[in-house]
Design an enzyme around this catalytic site. Structure first.
Site, PDB file in Angstrom:
ATOM      1  N   HIS A 309      19.000  20.433   7.392  1.00  0.00           N
ATOM      2  CA  HIS A 309      19.946  21.099   8.040  1.00  0.00           C
ATOM      3  C   HIS A 309      20.488  19.991   9.093  1.00  0.00           C
ATOM      4  O   HIS A 309      19.701  19.179   9.703  1.00  0.00           O
ATOM      5  CB  HIS A 309      19.327  22.199   8.755  1.00  0.00           C
ATOM      6  CG  HIS A 309      20.573  23.037   9.210  1.00  0.00           C
ATOM      7  ND1 HIS A 309      21.128  22.937  10.422  1.00  0.00           N
ATOM      8  CD2 HIS A 309      20.975  24.261   8.652  1.00  0.00           C
ATOM      9  CE1 HIS A 309      21.964  24.147  10.501  1.00  0.00           C
ATOM     10  NE2 HIS A 309      21.981  25.008   9.592  1.00  0.00           N
ATOM     11  N   ASP A 366      18.534  29.092   3.293  1.00  0.00           N
ATOM     12  CA  ASP A 366      18.744  29.269   1.729  1.00  0.00           C
ATOM     13  C   ASP A 366      17.740  29.304   0.924  1.00  0.00           C
ATOM     14  O   ASP A 366      17.791  29.749  -0.157  1.00  0.00           O
ATOM     15  CB  ASP A 366      19.873  28.410   1.250  1.00  0.00           C
ATOM     16  CG  ASP A 366      21.125  28.673   2.000  1.00  0.00           C
ATOM     17  OD1 ASP A 366      21.897  27.765   2.419  1.00  0.00           O
ATOM     18  OD2 ASP A 366      21.939  29.711   2.128  1.00  0.00           O
TER      19      ASP A 366
HETATM   20  C1  SDX Z   1      23.807  25.914   5.265  1.00  0.00           C
HETATM   21  O1  SDX Z   1      25.908  23.953   9.383  1.00  0.00           O
HETATM   22  C2  SDX Z   1      25.137  25.234   9.206  1.00  0.00           C
HETATM   23  O2  SDX Z   1      24.686  25.833   9.979  1.00  0.00           O
HETATM   24  C3  SDX Z   1      24.982  25.697   7.826  1.00  0.00           C
HETATM   25  C4  SDX Z   1      24.222  27.022   7.667  1.00  0.00           C
HETATM   26  C5  SDX Z   1      25.084  28.076   8.129  1.00  0.00           C
HETATM   27  O3  SDX Z   1      24.395  29.206   8.462  1.00  0.00           O
HETATM   28  O4  SDX Z   1      26.152  27.993   8.067  1.00  0.00           O
HETATM   29  O5  SDX Z   1      23.038  26.855   8.073  1.00  0.00           O
HETATM   30  C6  SDX Z   1      24.034  27.195   6.092  1.00  0.00           C
HETATM   31  O6  SDX Z   1      24.888  25.458   5.016  1.00  0.00           O
HETATM   32  C7  SDX Z   1      22.639  25.632   5.339  1.00  0.00           C
HETATM   33  C8  SDX Z   1      22.420  24.208   4.402  1.00  0.00           C
HETATM   34  C9  SDX Z   1      22.605  24.653   2.952  1.00  0.00           C
HETATM   35  N1  SDX Z   1      22.493  23.265   1.886  1.00  0.00           N
HETATM   36  C10 SDX Z   1      21.484  23.052   1.381  1.00  0.00           C
HETATM   37  O7  SDX Z   1      20.287  23.306   1.428  1.00  0.00           O
HETATM   38  C11 SDX Z   1      21.787  21.735   0.429  1.00  0.00           C
HETATM   39  C12 SDX Z   1      20.509  20.593   0.671  1.00  0.00           C
HETATM   40  N2  SDX Z   1      20.660  19.942   2.073  1.00  0.00           N
HETATM   41  C13 SDX Z   1      21.244  18.909   2.102  1.00  0.00           C
HETATM   42  O8  SDX Z   1      22.221  18.577   1.159  1.00  0.00           O
HETATM   43  C14 SDX Z   1      21.204  18.372   3.637  1.00  0.00           C
HETATM   44  O9  SDX Z   1      20.054  18.623   4.468  1.00  0.00           O
HETATM   45  C15 SDX Z   1      22.669  19.100   4.421  1.00  0.00           C
HETATM   46  C16 SDX Z   1      23.670  18.975   4.025  1.00  0.00           C
HETATM   47  C17 SDX Z   1      22.081  20.457   4.453  1.00  0.00           C
HETATM   48  C18 SDX Z   1      22.628  18.552   5.910  1.00  0.00           C
HETATM   49  O10 SDX Z   1      22.797  17.247   5.466  1.00  0.00           O
HETATM   50  P1  SDX Z   1      23.050  16.091   6.669  1.00  0.00           P
HETATM   51  O11 SDX Z   1      22.904  16.759   8.139  1.00  0.00           O
HETATM   52  O12 SDX Z   1      24.556  15.332   6.479  1.00  0.00           O
HETATM   53  O13 SDX Z   1      22.296  15.002   6.436  1.00  0.00           O
HETATM   54  P2  SDX Z   1      22.279  13.744   5.581  1.00  0.00           P
HETATM   55  O14 SDX Z   1      22.675  14.334   4.202  1.00  0.00           O
HETATM   56  O15 SDX Z   1      22.947  12.639   6.372  1.00  0.00           O
HETATM   57  O16 SDX Z   1      20.654  13.247   5.155  1.00  0.00           O
HETATM   58  C19 SDX Z   1      19.877  12.691   6.204  1.00  0.00           C
HETATM   59  C20 SDX Z   1      18.721  12.081   5.348  1.00  0.00           C
HETATM   60  C21 SDX Z   1      19.122  11.344   4.205  1.00  0.00           C
HETATM   61  O17 SDX Z   1      18.236  10.259   3.914  1.00  0.00           O
HETATM   62  P3  SDX Z   1      18.454   8.951   4.490  1.00  0.00           P
HETATM   63  O18 SDX Z   1      20.000   8.168   4.252  1.00  0.00           O
HETATM   64  O19 SDX Z   1      18.404   8.790   5.967  1.00  0.00           O
HETATM   65  O20 SDX Z   1      17.440   8.100   3.814  1.00  0.00           O
HETATM   66  O21 SDX Z   1      18.128  13.029   4.622  1.00  0.00           O
HETATM   67  C22 SDX Z   1      18.000  13.007   3.491  1.00  0.00           C
HETATM   68  C23 SDX Z   1      19.331  12.321   3.134  1.00  0.00           C
HETATM   69  O22 SDX Z   1      19.032  11.961   1.707  1.00  0.00           O
HETATM   70  N3  SDX Z   1      18.197  14.368   3.084  1.00  0.00           N
HETATM   71  C24 SDX Z   1      17.499  15.134   1.889  1.00  0.00           C
HETATM   72  C25 SDX Z   1      17.926  16.377   1.979  1.00  0.00           C
HETATM   73  N4  SDX Z   1      18.679  16.661   3.025  1.00  0.00           N
HETATM   74  C26 SDX Z   1      18.814  15.463   3.546  1.00  0.00           C
HETATM   75  N5  SDX Z   1      16.959  14.468   1.018  1.00  0.00           N
HETATM   76  C27 SDX Z   1      16.489  15.341   0.058  1.00  0.00           C
HETATM   77  N6  SDX Z   1      16.648  16.619  -0.098  1.00  0.00           N
HETATM   78  C28 SDX Z   1      17.450  17.127   1.022  1.00  0.00           C
HETATM   79  N7  SDX Z   1      17.703  18.755   0.847  1.00  0.00           N
END
Ligand code: SDX
Length: 435
Positions: A309, A366
């Site tokens: 998140h 989720d």
């Molecule tokens: C919602 O914003 C809100 O409030 C949203 C929400 C709401 O109520 O409105 O809470 C609802 O959208 C919840 C999120 C639902 N999405 C998912 O579950 C999809 C999977 N999650 C990821 O795609 C991700 O965690 C996000 C999109 C939720 C957040 O992404 P960020 O903050 O942009 O973080 P990032 O992509 O920059 O990741 C940081 C690091 C990276 O690794 P490094 O480059 O540092 O090595 O964490 C890793 C990412 O690769 N990473 C993950 C991951 N999420 C982040 N690695 C594996 N699996 C994951 N799910």
């Protein structure tokens, strides 16, 4: 209590030095106010995901991502799910206080009187292909509401905010149930005046002329909890879309339609459906460790859906409540979902792995919600529509707050990195079109 400009920050670049006010929110978070930055320095700031940028002042929802705190108008969600129903929370988000008994009665009346969509809108459903995703249908239908419910100028809607809110959350609830019925080829079930908001939705979804639906109190309670937990979340992607579109004085329905579209993305609200698809894939494969390795592999696009998140850096407080309710509800209805066992094993494996711990990646709202929706009989392609249904009052509240604060049209700057001035010799000597 408004934010107070308590300090100043000094920006120094070469021999340029400028003082910028620092504002402090009511929970102590601070922001450098850069509204005068370009005027004073010709400089702009760069923050592509806006993860370091406060786009507005807001009084609606407070999140502390480090401590796992979520409050609507100052009330913790843990208290709200115990004490009130979703309709009360909808009123709270829009008005800032929970309704009195009289206000609750009047709002319930409005919800009832506004629970039918214009009968002519029903023909829209006949034009969509059966396999159309409910989120695409809802975004279209809500946009069309502006044609059926004129007087959508912001001022008149704000003056009648209860009717506008009731129309949005009540008609869209009916629309969502109709979308489901049309997708399974069953006759639609109309809302009833004698049922509560959530009981009405379940009845419209599952009642049938040949198989009456038994409304179970525990299912109604659970749906209220799920809708409350999803009702608002400050400046998330879809709420930001609502504020941006609404800042152009676009009518409320088109603005909400933009929120629906943003929410449908798999990185946002679409994740609840993606989680179930992921858990089923892991269940069929049988090797949880393989998918943990895939999620960590930078060359593999696979991510753990429902994990991570932008704001929460510990367990999402909503996920904790949903997991607890999931375990309890499945026991109550004597329903065993093998995907719940896969989810637990996946969570345990991830939370024991330094990759996830170091990046503060925990289950989000989720991760378990889809398992609950499945147990309630809601089909997977409706999961994100459920999220949208819940988020409607949050979007209306933010739209109202944005209109009320006389926000200027949102128009950010950029850092241009394209080509410099191109001269006439870039054009081909002979323009083939002119021969
Ligand atoms: C919602 O914003 C809100 O409030 C949203 C929400 C709401 O109520 O409105 O809470 C609802 O959208 C919840 C999120 C639902 N999405 C998912 O579950 C999809 C999977 N999650 C990821 O795609 C991700 O965690 C996000 C999109 C939720 C957040 O992404 P960020 O903050 O942009 O973080 P990032 O992509 O920059 O990741 C940081 C690091 C990276 O690794 P490094 O480059 O540092 O090595 O964490 C890793 C990412 O690769 N990473 C993950 C991951 N999420 C982040 N690695 C594996 N699996 C994951 N799910």
């Amino acid at each position: 209590m408004a934010a107070t400009a308590s300090d100043t920050a000094t920006l120094t670049l070469g021999d340029l030095s400028v003082n910028l006010p620092v504002v402090t929110g009511s929970e102590g978070e601070q922001a450098v106010d850069i509204t005068s930055l370009r005027e004073k320095t010709k400089l702009v700031t760069l923050d592509p995901g806006l993860g370091n940028t406060a786009s507005c002042f807001s009084k609606i929802t407070y999140i502390d991502g480090e401590r796992g705190i979520l409050r609507y108008r100052g009330i913790p969600i843990e208290t709200l799910v115990e004490k009130v129903m979703f309709v009360d929370v909808a009123y709270l988000l829009v008005h800032g206080t929970l309704p009195t008994a009289e206000e609750r009665h009047n709002f319930s009346q409005l919800l009832n009187f506004n629970s039918l969509m214009h009968e002519d809108m029903r023909h829209f459903f006949d034009l969509f292909p059966h396999e159309a995703h409910p989120m695409h249908i809802l975004a279209t239908m809500i946009n069309a509401m502006a044609a059926f419910y004129p007087n959508v100028d912001s001022q008149s809607l704000v003056e009648n905010i209860d009717r506008a809110t009731a129309r949005v959350i009540s008609i869209v609830r009916t629309m969502a149930a109709f979308v489901y019925k049309k997708s399974i080829g069953e006759p639609v079930v109309y809302p009833r005046h004698d049922l509560s908001y959530c009981a009405n939705f379940l009845n419209m979804m599952f009642d049938s002329p040949v198989k009456p639906y038994q409304i179970r109190p525990e299912t109604v309670r659970l749906l209220n909890i799920l809708l409350i937990l999803h009702a608002d979340h400050e400046q998330n992607c879809s709420t930001t879309a609502v504020r941006v579109i609404g800042s152009a004085q676009v009518n409320l329905y088109a603005t909400i339609s933009a929120g629906i579209s943003a929410l449908s993305g798999p990185l946002h609200g679409g994740a609840n459906q993606a989680v179930i698809e992921m858990l089923r894939m892991i269940q069929q494969d049988g090797d949880v460790g393989k998918f943990i390795r895939k999620a960590k592999d930078k060359d593999d696009p696979f991510r753990l859906m429902g994990f991570g998140h932008r704001v929460y850096k510990i367990y999402d407080p909503r996920a904790a409540i949903i997991r607890r309710e999931c375990e309890a509800y499945l026991k109550t209805i004597h329903y065993c979902d093998p995907l719940l066992d896969v989810a637990r094993r996946l969570e345990d494996a991830a939370l024991a792995d330094s990759y996830f711990i170091d990046r503060h990646l925990y289950p989000n709202v989720d991760f378990y919600s889809g398992i609950l929706y499945r147990a309630m009989g809601i089909p997977e392609n409706m999961f994100t529509a459920m999220f949208a249904l819940a988020r409607l009052p949050g979007w209306v509240a933010h739209w109202q707050e944005m209109i009320g604060s006389r926000t200027k049209i949102v128009r950010p700057r950029q850092v241009y990195i394209g080509k410099g001035l191109q001269t006439a010799d870039v054009f081909p000597s002979k323009n083939p079109l002119l021969i």
